[in-house]
Design a protein around this motif. Structure first.
Motif, PDB file in Angstrom:
ATOM      1  N   ILE A  33       0.850  -1.209   0.000  1.00  0.00           N
ATOM      2  CA  ILE A  33       0.000   0.000   0.000  1.00  0.00           C
ATOM      3  C   ILE A  33       0.883   1.255   0.000  1.00  0.00           C
ATOM      4  O   ILE A  33       0.649   2.206  -0.748  1.00  0.00           O
ATOM      5  CB  ILE A  33      -0.973  -0.017   1.217  1.00  0.00           C
ATOM      6  N   CYS A  34       1.913   1.262   0.819  1.00  0.00           N
ATOM      7  CA  CYS A  34       2.780   2.455   0.889  1.00  0.00           C
ATOM      8  C   CYS A  34       3.515   2.663  -0.424  1.00  0.00           C
ATOM      9  O   CYS A  34       3.541   3.776  -0.970  1.00  0.00           O
ATOM     10  CB  CYS A  34       3.792   2.310   2.028  1.00  0.00           C
ATOM     11  N   LEU A  35       4.093   1.604  -0.948  1.00  0.00           N
ATOM     12  CA  LEU A  35       4.949   1.772  -2.127  1.00  0.00           C
ATOM     13  C   LEU A  35       4.135   2.107  -3.372  1.00  0.00           C
ATOM     14  O   LEU A  35       4.546   2.955  -4.174  1.00  0.00           O
ATOM     15  CB  LEU A  35       5.805   0.513  -2.340  1.00  0.00           C
ATOM     16  N   THR A  36       2.944   1.492  -3.512  1.00  0.00           N
ATOM     17  CA  THR A  36       2.156   1.807  -4.722  1.00  0.00           C
ATOM     18  C   THR A  36       1.609   3.238  -4.654  1.00  0.00           C
ATOM     19  O   THR A  36       1.289   3.818  -5.672  1.00  0.00           O
ATOM     20  CB  THR A  36       0.978   0.830  -4.951  1.00  0.00           C
ATOM     21  N   ASN A  37       1.523   3.778  -3.461  1.00  0.00           N
ATOM     22  CA  ASN A  37       1.025   5.155  -3.350  1.00  0.00           C
ATOM     23  C   ASN A  37       2.149   6.162  -3.097  1.00  0.00           C
ATOM     24  O   ASN A  37       1.892   7.301  -2.691  1.00  0.00           O
ATOM     25  CB  ASN A  37      -0.028   5.234  -2.238  1.00  0.00           C
ATOM     26  N   ASP A  38       3.388   5.711  -3.327  1.00  0.00           N
ATOM     27  CA  ASP A  38       4.561   6.591  -3.196  1.00  0.00           C
ATOM     28  C   ASP A  38       4.742   7.189  -1.811  1.00  0.00           C
ATOM     29  O   ASP A  38       5.168   8.350  -1.665  1.00  0.00           O
ATOM     30  CB  ASP A  38       4.478   7.742  -4.225  1.00  0.00           C
ATOM     31  N   LEU A  39       4.393   6.416  -0.810  1.00  0.00           N
ATOM     32  CA  LEU A  39       4.625   6.870   0.571  1.00  0.00           C
ATOM     33  C   LEU A  39       5.977   6.332   1.029  1.00  0.00           C
ATOM     34  O   LEU A  39       6.310   5.175   0.737  1.00  0.00           O
ATOM     35  CB  LEU A  39       3.559   6.294   1.507  1.00  0.00           C
ATOM     36  N   VAL A  40       6.721   7.145   1.750  1.00  0.00           N
ATOM     37  CA  VAL A  40       7.956   6.639   2.351  1.00  0.00           C
ATOM     38  C   VAL A  40       7.536   5.816   3.576  1.00  0.00           C
ATOM     39  O   VAL A  40       6.765   6.287   4.412  1.00  0.00           O
ATOM     40  CB  VAL A  40       8.890   7.800   2.776  1.00  0.00           C
ATOM     41  N   LEU A  41       8.027   4.582   3.649  1.00  0.00           N
ATOM     42  CA  LEU A  41       7.662   3.719   4.767  1.00  0.00           C
ATOM     43  C   LEU A  41       8.826   3.624   5.753  1.00  0.00           C
ATOM     44  O   LEU A  41       9.924   3.205   5.400  1.00  0.00           O
ATOM     45  CB  LEU A  41       7.297   2.325   4.229  1.00  0.00           C
ATOM     46  N   VAL A  42       8.553   4.065   6.984  1.00  0.00           N
ATOM     47  CA  VAL A  42       9.568   3.995   8.043  1.00  0.00           C
ATOM     48  C   VAL A  42       9.075   2.976   9.063  1.00  0.00           C
ATOM     49  O   VAL A  42       7.982   3.128   9.618  1.00  0.00           O
ATOM     50  CB  VAL A  42       9.742   5.363   8.747  1.00  0.00           C
ATOM     51  N   SER A  43       9.861   1.952   9.302  1.00  0.00           N
ATOM     52  CA  SER A  43       9.458   0.932  10.258  1.00  0.00           C
ATOM     53  C   SER A  43      10.332   1.034  11.513  1.00  0.00           C
ATOM     54  O   SER A  43      11.540   0.851  11.454  1.00  0.00           O
ATOM     55  CB  SER A  43       9.611  -0.451   9.613  1.00  0.00           C
ATOM     56  N   ASP A  44       9.687   1.347  12.626  1.00  0.00           N
ATOM     57  CA  ASP A  44      10.404   1.456  13.901  1.00  0.00           C
ATOM     58  C   ASP A  44      10.403   0.071  14.545  1.00  0.00           C
ATOM     59  O   ASP A  44       9.391  -0.374  15.087  1.00  0.00           O
ATOM     60  CB  ASP A  44       9.694   2.497  14.775  1.00  0.00           C
ATOM     61  N   GLU A  45      11.555  -0.616  14.473  1.00  0.00           N
ATOM     62  CA  GLU A  45      11.640  -2.004  14.934  1.00  0.00           C
ATOM     63  C   GLU A  45      12.478  -2.131  16.205  1.00  0.00           C
ATOM     64  O   GLU A  45      13.112  -3.147  16.468  1.00  0.00           O
ATOM     65  CB  GLU A  45      12.180  -2.879  13.786  1.00  0.00           C
ATOM     66  N   ILE A  46      12.436  -1.089  17.001  1.00  0.00           N
ATOM     67  CA  ILE A  46      13.266  -1.028  18.209  1.00  0.00           C
ATOM     68  C   ILE A  46      12.910  -2.121  19.225  1.00  0.00           C
ATOM     69  O   ILE A  46      13.731  -2.521  20.023  1.00  0.00           O
ATOM     70  CB  ILE A  46      13.196   0.400  18.807  1.00  0.00           C
ATOM     71  N   HIS A  47      11.656  -2.630  19.162  1.00  0.00           N
ATOM     72  CA  HIS A  47      11.265  -3.709  20.084  1.00  0.00           C
ATOM     73  C   HIS A  47      11.412  -5.094  19.454  1.00  0.00           C
ATOM     74  O   HIS A  47      10.968  -6.091  20.042  1.00  0.00           O
ATOM     75  CB  HIS A  47       9.811  -3.521  20.533  1.00  0.00           C
ATOM     76  N   GLY A  48      12.020  -5.164  18.271  1.00  0.00           N
ATOM     77  CA  GLY A  48      12.041  -6.419  17.514  1.00  0.00           C
ATOM     78  C   GLY A  48      12.743  -7.594  18.190  1.00  0.00           C
ATOM     79  O   GLY A  48      12.441  -8.747  17.898  1.00  0.00           O
ATOM     80  N   ASP A  49      13.665  -7.320  19.097  1.00  0.00           N
ATOM     81  CA  ASP A  49      14.352  -8.421  19.796  1.00  0.00           C
ATOM     82  C   ASP A  49      13.601  -8.859  21.041  1.00  0.00           C
ATOM     83  O   ASP A  49      13.922  -9.900  21.619  1.00  0.00           O
ATOM     84  CB  ASP A  49      15.762  -7.965  20.243  1.00  0.00           C
ATOM     85  N   LEU A  50      12.660  -8.032  21.478  1.00  0.00           N
ATOM     86  CA  LEU A  50      12.029  -8.255  22.784  1.00  0.00           C
ATOM     87  C   LEU A  50      10.653  -8.875  22.609  1.00  0.00           C
ATOM     88  O   LEU A  50       9.629  -8.210  22.771  1.00  0.00           O
ATOM     89  CB  LEU A  50      11.949  -6.930  23.543  1.00  0.00           C
ATOM     90  N   ILE A  51      10.656 -10.151  22.245  1.00  0.00           N
ATOM     91  CA  ILE A  51       9.384 -10.811  21.933  1.00  0.00           C
ATOM     92  C   ILE A  51       9.249 -12.055  22.799  1.00  0.00           C
ATOM     93  O   ILE A  51      10.217 -12.496  23.415  1.00  0.00           O
ATOM     94  CB  ILE A  51       9.332 -11.175  20.431  1.00  0.00           C
ATOM     95  N   ARG A  52       8.024 -12.619  22.843  1.00  0.00           N
ATOM     96  CA  ARG A  52       7.836 -13.812  23.662  1.00  0.00           C
ATOM     97  C   ARG A  52       8.667 -14.954  23.078  1.00  0.00           C
ATOM     98  O   ARG A  52       8.893 -15.022  21.866  1.00  0.00           O
ATOM     99  CB  ARG A  52       6.352 -14.239  23.695  1.00  0.00           C
ATOM    100  N   THR A  53       9.044 -15.892  23.939  1.00  0.00           N
ATOM    101  CA  THR A  53       9.955 -16.960  23.501  1.00  0.00           C
ATOM    102  C   THR A  53       9.326 -17.855  22.428  1.00  0.00           C
ATOM    103  O   THR A  53      10.047 -18.486  21.665  1.00  0.00           O
ATOM    104  CB  THR A  53      10.396 -17.830  24.700  1.00  0.00           C
ATOM    105  N   ASN A  54       7.994 -17.900  22.370  1.00  0.00           N
ATOM    106  CA  ASN A  54       7.377 -18.765  21.354  1.00  0.00           C
ATOM    107  C   ASN A  54       6.984 -17.998  20.089  1.00  0.00           C
ATOM    108  O   ASN A  54       6.241 -18.494  19.253  1.00  0.00           O
ATOM    109  CB  ASN A  54       6.135 -19.473  21.938  1.00  0.00           C
ATOM    110  N   GLU A  55       7.463 -16.754  19.953  1.00  0.00           N
ATOM    111  CA  GLU A  55       7.074 -15.932  18.800  1.00  0.00           C
ATOM    112  C   GLU A  55       8.260 -15.715  17.862  1.00  0.00           C
ATOM    113  O   GLU A  55       9.421 -15.843  18.266  1.00  0.00           O
ATOM    114  CB  GLU A  55       6.575 -14.549  19.267  1.00  0.00           C
ATOM    115  N   THR A  56       7.959 -15.329  16.622  1.00  0.00           N
ATOM    116  CA  THR A  56       8.993 -14.974  15.650  1.00  0.00           C
ATOM    117  C   THR A  56       8.718 -13.548  15.190  1.00  0.00           C
ATOM    118  O   THR A  56       7.568 -13.194  14.922  1.00  0.00           O
ATOM    119  CB  THR A  56       8.910 -15.906  14.410  1.00  0.00           C
ATOM    120  N   PHE A  57       9.784 -12.768  15.101  1.00  0.00           N
ATOM    121  CA  PHE A  57       9.633 -11.400  14.603  1.00  0.00           C
ATOM    122  C   PHE A  57      10.035 -11.346  13.127  1.00  0.00           C
ATOM    123  O   PHE A  57      11.015 -11.973  12.723  1.00  0.00           O
ATOM    124  CB  PHE A  57      10.521 -10.441  15.411  1.00  0.00           C
TER     125      PHE A  57
END
Ligand SMILES: Cc1ncc(COP(=O)(O)O)c(C=O)c1O
Length: 392
Positions: free
Chosen positions: A199-223
């Motif tokens: 959706i962002c790319l087809t509408n020429d929006l710059v997409l910024v993903s804040d993944e600062i919590h990406g390492d801090l997930i439950r042990t049974n989850e995948t990021f």
């Protein structure tokens, strides 16, 4: 090495924003009461010792006895440590030259907004969301375009019809994604990320993903890092050692931006920013040797969430709560008490003397909620919850 996350370390009088917050909580309107007896669980900051390799690296740096002007740019170890971490942990690869240092993630968001949008442009965010997103957009004279998340019994999903409509507006130029999402705790699935990126790319929006919590997930989850789902080199991803290793005071974020033209613009706007000698040493040690600590930390945080969920079920069954997939943040729905948000605030902050964060600051969607950060020794969490439960 076995880490003891139950150990209580007194942080009062250490310039801790969390525990020495008297002036700050007033200034930001979080609460009026903050005294020696206050339990502070409001800011996303852990009360645990950092990994031993980080402490050792910092001691070694102190032993060098000089802290002069410093650069990471000629140190391949800095870049390799970041690349190897994300390759190992998230199966995500990017070239060293795509890494841009920033003294903070919020600072990087501000620079991205300034670099890639103009005053008056719209920036899409998904409320209830980490409130500095609103601040960086509005402070630069841009407009918040809110794609509210859908709450179905505490499980949040994206309203893609609304997102597409808002992305199509000619004034919309950027989306800031919170992934995993603070405060609702979702880890976005590959299908969801794929749709967001499309959706962002087809509408020429710059997409910024804040993944600062990406390492801090439950042990049974995948990021899933979004840049692995969609290969477009214009996607900007914010990473940091700040949250993962409890090093926010060392101010070390790294922004991954593969598109050369965009990176040059972003870097120019960022200006000359260099990590401190401590940040460089700590980052290298954390990313190269901090995995053992992180794995143990995740198990402890899972335990704290389990404790919180069981406590609420038993002592405060009217609070609706779901253990989040990611982050160490709990998002508690108090609407079942039929009290005004002010009354809930008064009972928790003034009477129980526990400082959380009122959900309304994350957007009106959060009006009936309280945000609690749980990365503290369980005894502190237990004491805070006991105090709160006595008021309900
Ligand atoms: C989603 C998100 N982004 C950024 C930050 C702050 O990052 P930094 O300290 O690197 O500016 C936080 C802190 O809670 C956060 O939750």
């Amino acid at each position: 090495m076995i880490y003891n996350f139950d150990k209580v370390i007194n942080r009062k009088g250490t310039n801790s924003i969390k525990w020495d917050a008297r002036e700050l909580v007033r200034k930001f309107g979080i609460t009026d009461r903050f005294d020696d007896d206050t339990i502070a669980l409001f800011i996303a900051d852990m009360d645990f010792s950092c990994p031993q390799p980080v402490l050792d690296a910092l001691h070694k740096r102190v032993d060098q006895k000089m802290f002069g002007y410093t650069t990471h740019l000629s140190d391949p170890e800095y870049f390799k440590a970041i690349q190897n971490w994300f390759k190992r942990r998230q199966n995500w690869e990017f070239p060293a030259e795509s890494i841009v240092y920033s003294p903070g993630t919020v600072h990087a968001l501000k620079i991205a907004v300034k670099a890639f949008t103009k005053p008056g442009d719209g920036v899409i965010i998904q409320r209830p969301v980490y409130y500095p997103f609103t601040r960086v957009i509005e402070e630069q004279g841009r407009k918040v375009v809110n794609n509210s998340l859908i709450n179905t019994n505490g499980y949040y999903t994206i309203d893609f019809v609304d997102l597409e409509q808002k992305a199509k507006l000619s004034s919309s130029k950027m989306m800031i994604l919170c992934s995993p999402h603070n405060p609702v705790g979702r880890i976005w699935k590959p299908e969801e990320l794929d749709q967001i990126a499309r959706i962002c790319l087809t509408n020429d929006l710059v997409l910024v993903s804040d993944e600062i919590h990406g390492d801090l997930i439950r042990t049974n989850e995948t990021f899933y890092p979004i840049a692995n789902i969609n290969q477009d080199d214009k996607i900007i991803v914010c990473t940091a050692t700040n949250k993962t290793f409890n090093m926010a005071g060392l101010h070390c974020s790294n922004i991954i931006l593969r598109n050369v033209v965009m990176r040059e613009k972003f870097s120019k706007m960022m200006g000359i920013q260099m990590p401190s000698p401590f940040s460089i040493s700590a980052l290298i040690a954390a990313y190269n040797e901090g995995e053992e600590w992180l794995e143990q930390l995740k198990i402890y945080i899972d335990g704290n969430f389990d404790f919180l969920a069981k406590f609420l079920e038993k002592k405060m069954p009217d609070v609706k709560f779901k253990i989040p997939e990611g982050t160490y943040i709990g998002w508690m729905d108090f609407s079942g008490y039929n009290l005004s948000p002010e009354e809930v605030h008064d009972r928790i902050y003034n009477k129980a003397n526990v400082v959380l964060e009122d959900g309304k600051i994350f957007g009106e969607e959060g009006l009936d909620f309280q945000r609690i950060c749980i990365p503290s020794p369980r005894s502190i969490l237990e004491e805070a919850l006991n105090r709160i439960s006595l008021e309900f």
